[in-house]
Design a protein around this motif. Structure first.
Motif, PDB file in Angstrom:
ATOM      1  N   GLU A  54      31.884  39.144  12.299  1.00 10.16           N
ATOM      2  CA  GLU A  54      33.338  39.189  12.404  1.00 10.16           C
ATOM      3  C   GLU A  54      33.948  38.099  11.535  1.00 10.16           C
ATOM      4  OE1 GLU A  54      36.795  39.065  15.866  1.00 10.16           O
ATOM      5  OE2 GLU A  54      34.823  38.219  16.216  1.00 10.16           O
ATOM      6  N   LEU A  55      34.841  38.474  10.638  1.00 10.18           N
ATOM      7  CA  LEU A  55      35.474  37.531   9.722  1.00 10.18           C
ATOM      8  C   LEU A  55      36.966  37.512   9.980  1.00 10.18           C
ATOM      9  CD1 LEU A  55      33.556  38.479   6.446  1.00 10.18           C
ATOM     10  CD2 LEU A  55      33.072  36.610   8.024  1.00 10.18           C
ATOM     11  N   LEU A  56      37.531  36.298  10.169  1.00 10.80           N
ATOM     12  CA  LEU A  56      38.945  36.127  10.455  1.00 10.80           C
ATOM     13  C   LEU A  56      39.541  35.140   9.476  1.00 10.80           C
ATOM     14  CD1 LEU A  56      38.773  35.791  14.355  1.00 10.80           C
ATOM     15  CD2 LEU A  56      39.294  37.846  13.044  1.00 10.80           C
ATOM     16  N   SER A  57      40.838  35.251   9.253  1.00 13.23           N
ATOM     17  CA  SER A  57      41.532  34.308   8.394  1.00 13.23           C
ATOM     18  C   SER A  57      41.688  32.978   9.121  1.00 13.23           C
ATOM     19  CB  SER A  57      42.901  34.863   8.000  1.00 13.23           C
ATOM     20  OG  SER A  57      43.732  34.950   9.151  1.00 13.23           O
ATOM     21  N   LEU A  58      42.060  31.932   8.370  1.00 11.92           N
ATOM     22  CA  LEU A  58      42.216  30.610   8.977  1.00 11.92           C
ATOM     23  C   LEU A  58      43.337  30.615  10.014  1.00 11.92           C
ATOM     24  CD1 LEU A  58      41.474  27.649   9.141  1.00 11.92           C
ATOM     25  CD2 LEU A  58      43.000  27.213   7.204  1.00 11.92           C
ATOM     26  N   THR A  59      44.432  31.345   9.758  1.00 18.71           N
ATOM     27  CA  THR A  59      45.522  31.415  10.736  1.00 18.71           C
ATOM     28  C   THR A  59      45.044  32.064  12.029  1.00 18.71           C
ATOM     29  OG1 THR A  59      47.129  31.583   8.934  1.00 18.71           O
ATOM     30  CG2 THR A  59      47.853  32.261  11.135  1.00 18.71           C
ATOM     31  N   GLU A  60      44.274  33.116  11.926  1.00 15.57           N
ATOM     32  CA  GLU A  60      43.745  33.769  13.131  1.00 15.57           C
ATOM     33  C   GLU A  60      42.750  32.876  13.856  1.00 15.57           C
ATOM     34  OE1 GLU A  60      43.901  38.438  11.707  1.00 15.57           O
ATOM     35  OE2 GLU A  60      42.220  37.189  11.123  1.00 15.57           O
ATOM     36  N   LEU A  61      41.939  32.151  13.101  1.00 15.84           N
ATOM     37  CA  LEU A  61      40.977  31.243  13.733  1.00 15.84           C
ATOM     38  C   LEU A  61      41.689  30.134  14.490  1.00 15.84           C
ATOM     39  CD1 LEU A  61      38.320  30.872  10.883  1.00 15.84           C
ATOM     40  CD2 LEU A  61      37.982  31.992  13.085  1.00 15.84           C
ATOM     41  N   ARG A  62      42.726  29.540  13.887  1.00 17.96           N
ATOM     42  CA  ARG A  62      43.439  28.453  14.558  1.00 17.96           C
ATOM     43  C   ARG A  62      44.137  28.946  15.822  1.00 17.96           C
ATOM     44  NH1 ARG A  62      45.298  23.886  12.355  1.00 17.96           N
ATOM     45  NH2 ARG A  62      47.492  24.436  12.703  1.00 17.96           N
ATOM     46  N   THR A  63      44.671  30.140  15.780  1.00 18.47           N
ATOM     47  CA  THR A  63      45.289  30.706  16.983  1.00 18.47           C
ATOM     48  C   THR A  63      44.259  30.901  18.084  1.00 18.47           C
ATOM     49  OG1 THR A  63      46.946  31.827  15.606  1.00 18.47           O
ATOM     50  CG2 THR A  63      46.649  32.620  17.872  1.00 18.47           C
ATOM     51  N   ARG A  64      43.086  31.397  17.721  1.00 22.58           N
ATOM     52  CA  ARG A  64      42.031  31.594  18.711  1.00 22.58           C
ATOM     53  C   ARG A  64      41.542  30.256  19.261  1.00 22.58           C
ATOM     54  NH1 ARG A  64      36.706  35.161  17.385  1.00 22.58           N
ATOM     55  NH2 ARG A  64      38.280  36.810  17.567  1.00 22.58           N
ATOM     56  N   TRP A  65      41.341  29.264  18.401  1.00 20.47           N
ATOM     57  CA  TRP A  65      40.858  27.959  18.857  1.00 20.47           C
ATOM     58  C   TRP A  65      41.853  27.293  19.796  1.00 20.47           C
ATOM     59  CZ3 TRP A  65      39.645  26.583  13.114  1.00 20.47           C
ATOM     60  CH2 TRP A  65      38.444  27.196  12.750  1.00 20.47           C
ATOM     61  N   ARG A  66      43.127  27.361  19.460  1.00 19.05           N
ATOM     62  CA  ARG A  66      44.132  26.728  20.313  1.00 19.05           C
ATOM     63  C   ARG A  66      44.202  27.405  21.680  1.00 19.05           C
ATOM     64  NH1 ARG A  66      49.809  25.294  17.663  1.00 19.05           N
ATOM     65  NH2 ARG A  66      48.320  24.090  16.430  1.00 19.05           N
ATOM     66  N   GLY A  67      44.132  28.718  21.694  1.00 17.94           N
ATOM     67  CA  GLY A  67      44.136  29.415  22.976  1.00 17.94           C
ATOM     68  C   GLY A  67      42.919  29.068  23.817  1.00 17.94           C
ATOM     69  N   SER A  68      41.756  28.960  23.185  1.00 16.10           N
ATOM     70  CA  SER A  68      40.541  28.602  23.923  1.00 16.10           C
ATOM     71  C   SER A  68      40.638  27.188  24.500  1.00 16.10           C
ATOM     72  CB  SER A  68      39.332  28.705  22.993  1.00 16.10           C
ATOM     73  OG  SER A  68      38.165  28.220  23.620  1.00 16.10           O
ATOM     74  N   ALA A  69      41.172  26.244  23.728  1.00 19.43           N
ATOM     75  CA  ALA A  69      41.306  24.878  24.220  1.00 19.43           C
ATOM     76  C   ALA A  69      42.331  24.777  25.338  1.00 19.43           C
ATOM     77  CB  ALA A  69      41.680  23.951  23.067  1.00 19.43           C
ATOM     78  N   ILE A  70      43.424  25.526  25.243  1.00 22.62           N
ATOM     79  CA  ILE A  70      44.439  25.491  26.301  1.00 22.62           C
ATOM     80  C   ILE A  70      43.880  26.055  27.597  1.00 22.62           C
ATOM     81  CG2 ILE A  70      46.641  26.503  27.009  1.00 22.62           C
ATOM     82  CD1 ILE A  70      47.566  26.242  24.115  1.00 22.62           C
ATOM     83  N   ARG A  71      43.133  27.141  27.506  1.00 20.78           N
ATOM     84  CA  ARG A  71      42.535  27.718  28.719  1.00 20.78           C
ATOM     85  C   ARG A  71      41.536  26.761  29.355  1.00 20.78           C
ATOM     86  NH1 ARG A  71      42.553  32.270  25.355  1.00 20.78           N
ATOM     87  NH2 ARG A  71      40.359  31.903  24.806  1.00 20.78           N
ATOM     88  N   ALA A  72      40.839  25.980  28.544  1.00 20.88           N
ATOM     89  CA  ALA A  72      39.801  25.088  29.072  1.00 20.88           C
ATOM     90  C   ALA A  72      40.361  23.773  29.596  1.00 20.88           C
ATOM     91  CB  ALA A  72      38.747  24.823  27.999  1.00 20.88           C
ATOM     92  N   PHE A  73      41.365  23.196  28.914  1.00 21.37           N
ATOM     93  CA  PHE A  73      41.800  21.831  29.244  1.00 21.37           C
ATOM     94  C   PHE A  73      43.300  21.691  29.472  1.00 21.37           C
ATOM     95  CE2 PHE A  73      38.196  21.645  26.214  1.00 21.37           C
ATOM     96  CZ  PHE A  73      37.232  21.177  27.081  1.00 21.37           C
ATOM     97  N   GLY A  74      44.057  22.757  29.328  1.00 25.14           N
ATOM     98  CA  GLY A  74      45.476  22.686  29.595  1.00 25.14           C
ATOM     99  C   GLY A  74      46.301  22.490  28.340  1.00 25.14           C
ATOM    100  N   ALA A  75      47.574  22.944  28.420  1.00 28.78           N
ATOM    101  CA  ALA A  75      48.459  22.872  27.253  1.00 28.78           C
ATOM    102  C   ALA A  75      48.818  21.441  26.907  1.00 28.78           C
ATOM    103  CB  ALA A  75      49.725  23.693  27.522  1.00 28.78           C
ATOM    104  N   CYS A  76      48.934  20.562  27.909  1.00 26.15           N
ATOM    105  CA  CYS A  76      49.316  19.174  27.627  1.00 26.15           C
ATOM    106  C   CYS A  76      48.272  18.480  26.753  1.00 26.15           C
ATOM    107  CB  CYS A  76      49.505  18.423  28.941  1.00 26.15           C
ATOM    108  SG  CYS A  76      50.060  16.715  28.734  1.00 26.15           S
TER     109      CYS A  76
END
Length: 607
Positions: free
Chosen positions: A336-358
């Motif tokens: 699966e190949l994604l653009s950098l914008t798509e990767l950053r969106t996925r990474w941010r969502g994963s981090a928020i789910r794990a540790f919170g938006a703050c």
């Protein structure tokens, strides 16, 4: 950090073209390179290095697939196809036309014949140097805004390019003479193809900003002919280049973003790594999935090694086992190949789910607040003498015999730990190494190796021998832990000698007793750039001995002022007091006319 890998003809260049040039993804057969790079979301590779001028290329030119195959896979000119066509049009034979495009010796002549006991050896034509920023830099690059992301990418560019320039100017050597036994500096410089990647190759994509700098082994000799770089020189200085790259990257981040760095202990008893202060440590575990996989596989390999050899693995064997664990746990390439914008969106969502938006949205704010707190607490000052002592002590305990590049790598680590991202004076690392070589080392054997000169590092009295020997010979502790203990003991000796020298050089009306810890003999004199010949005190903090010295000086000044006031009052009331006749034998611990008393020593002379 910087890791290295050899690029050999055949499988090596195929891996370069089908994997590295397209972001470590999977490139379908028949897909053009630019289309595969666009699909993978990675930029095209570019040429770097001063050696490009001899090939008719310029820094920043895009690396084509055919150019990479010719230069990095066959050792030929990147535009060999065009040159061959022109020579054939001039009536040259195909063999002569092809030979004219070969840079140096053809790879067919460098192959070692296959025998019954040894496999055929193929020469390597390039070295793949992978530049990886620290873990917290990957996290900030992936989770912050686009402006911060671009700044961090620029810091990566500057640190990587300056490290490559250092390799060109100070490390790269061309093989010369019969059998390549001699070494000479390269005439022009290096030819490097740089490819940027954004993610790790794990099945679950994680942010990993890194660059593949593929250095061609072909370079021009001083006489203008093409030859091969000395592989030994490059490989021996990879660690020194690694520490330089980390130091430069830290300085760029601090200068542009205002963040500060701090050492983080990854494995107890091992060298710490530098990370951006204020970034939640839990995010490091979220990003470093490959490290956890390696750490899970490593104990099994270490148990098998101990069972087979009868003793635990040392530092060199432990590193080999770690590499083996990394190879065993290497995941397959992603499909699966994604653009950098798509990767950053996925990474941010994963981090928020794990540790919170703050935790995610306030990452840069907390880094700035933590940096302000560190600046208020720590004042980074580099002391050349203490840095040289620290460097020699650590390298000596870790290696025994060592070379100059080992000292250079450790000196750059010392600058990273001390400055925390503040800029260092150009050439300061070399000054530290030169001070260490001149004052605290002695040659070993007939080569370029050296070891610590223990007589220069500490006096030969029984007290110092008893302190340092257990630290350097405590085999139950990890080598780096023993090295830090020895370096700390030697630094304490230097500071104690400096305090005794400074206290002894100040005339006082009355003598003051000082702690017994400072009543020790001086080590050999240390060099420094001050005109008065005395050495400055490091300003990184005030320890207990320094506080004791300040208290005693304040008390002495107070007593002197009180006695002077009482003497003035007595003289005003009764006139000047008659001076007594000089004594035949002066009492001990008193200031004598024309002499200077040294606190903590007898008046009979300096021990």
């Amino acid at each position: 950090m910087i890791s290295k890998a050899e690029v050999r003809p055949g499988a090596g260049v195929r891996y370069l073209v089908r994997g590295v040039m397209v972001g470590d993804g999977h490139r379908a057969a028949g897909t053009p390179l630019r289309a595969a790079q666009d699909e993978a979301g990675v930029p095209p590779g570019v040429w770097k290095g001063r050696g490009l001028a001899a090939l008719g290329l310029k820094a920043g030119d895009v690396v084509s697939e055919r150019q990479a195959e010719l230069l990095l896979g066959e050792g030929r000119h990147p535009d060999a196809d065009r040159i061959e066509r022109e020579l054939l049009a001039q009536g040259k034979s195909p063999a002569r036309a092809r030979r004219a495009t070969v840079l140096g010796r053809p790879i067919e002549h460098n192959r070692s014949p296959k025998t019954e006991k040894a496999k055929e050896r193929t020469p390597w034509l390039a070295m793949d140097l992978v530049f990886r920023a620290p873990s917290t830099a990957h996290i900030a690059w992936a989770l912050t805004d686009d402006e911060t992301r671009l700044v961090l990418e620029s810091c990566q560019d500057v640190a990587r390019d300056r490290t490559l320039v250092w390799l060109e100017e100070s490390v790269a050597q061309i093989r010369w003479g019969s059998g390549g036994k001699h070494r000479r500096p390269v005439k022009d410089g290096l030819v490097v193809a740089v490819f940027r990647h954004y993610e790790s190759r794990a099945a679950e994509s994680k942010p990993l900003l890194h660059d593949h700098a593929v250095v061609s082994i072909r370079a021009r000799r001083p006489d203008g002919e093409w030859g091969n770089l000395s592989a030994d020189s490059l490989m021996a200085n990879v660690v020194a280049a690694d520490t330089l790259y980390t130091l430069l990257f830290m300085e760029e981040v601090t200068a542009r973003l205002g963040w500060v760095w701090e050492p983080r202990e990854v494995t107890p008893g091992r060298r710490p790594v530098m990370e951006i202060t204020g970034i939640d440590r839990r995010l490091i575990g979220w990003q470093s999935t490959r490290r956890q996989q390696i750490e899970d596989a490593l104990p099994v390999l270490m148990d098998k090694y101990e069972e087979r050899q009868g003793h635990p693995p040392g530092e060199k064997a432990g590193y080999a086992l770690a590499c083996q664990a990394a190879d065993q746990t290497r995941p397959p390439k992603r499909t699966e190949l994604l653009s950098l914008t798509e990767l950053r969106t996925r990474w941010r969502g994963s981090a928020i789910r794990a540790f919170g938006a703050c935790t995610v949205y306030r990452l840069a704010e907390r880094a700035r607040a933590a940096a302000a707190a560190v600046r208020a607490r720590v004042r980074p000052v580099v002391d050349v003498v203490l840095a040289a002592v620290d460097t020699v002590a650590v390298v000596y305990v870790m290696r025994g015999a060592f070379a100059r590049h080992h000292l250079l790598a450790e000196a750059r680590r010392h600058l990273s730990y001390t400055l925390r991202g503040r800029p260092h004076e150009p050439g300061l690392d070399e000054r530290i190494v030169q001070a260490a070589v001149d004052d605290y080392t002695r040659p070993v054997g007939y080569g370029r190796r050296m070891t610590a000169d223990l007589r220069a590092l500490y006096p030969r009295d029984t007290e110092d021998q008893a302190v340092l020997r257990p630290l350097t010979r405590k085999r139950t502790a990890p080598p780096y832990e023993r090295a830090r203990l020895a370096a700390g003991a030697l630094a304490a000796r230097v500071r104690a000698a400096r305090r005794a020298e400074r206290l002894g050089s100040r005339p006082r009306p009355y003598s003051v007793a000082v702690p017994a810890a400072s009543r020790s003999s001086h080590p050999r004199p240390f060099r420094d750039g001050r005109k008065d010949g005395r050495l400055p005190e490091p300003e990184t903090g005030v320890d207990a001995v320094e506080q004791t010295r300040q208290t005693l000086e304040a008390a002495a000044a107070k007593v002197a002022a009180t006695l002077q006031d009482s003497q003035r009052a007595r003289e005003a009331a009764h006139g000047p007091r008659p001076q007594p006749a000089p004594a035949t034998t002066p009492p001990q611990y008193t200031q004598q006319p024309g002499t200077q008393h040294t606190p903590g020593r007898t008046t009979g002379g300096v021990r």
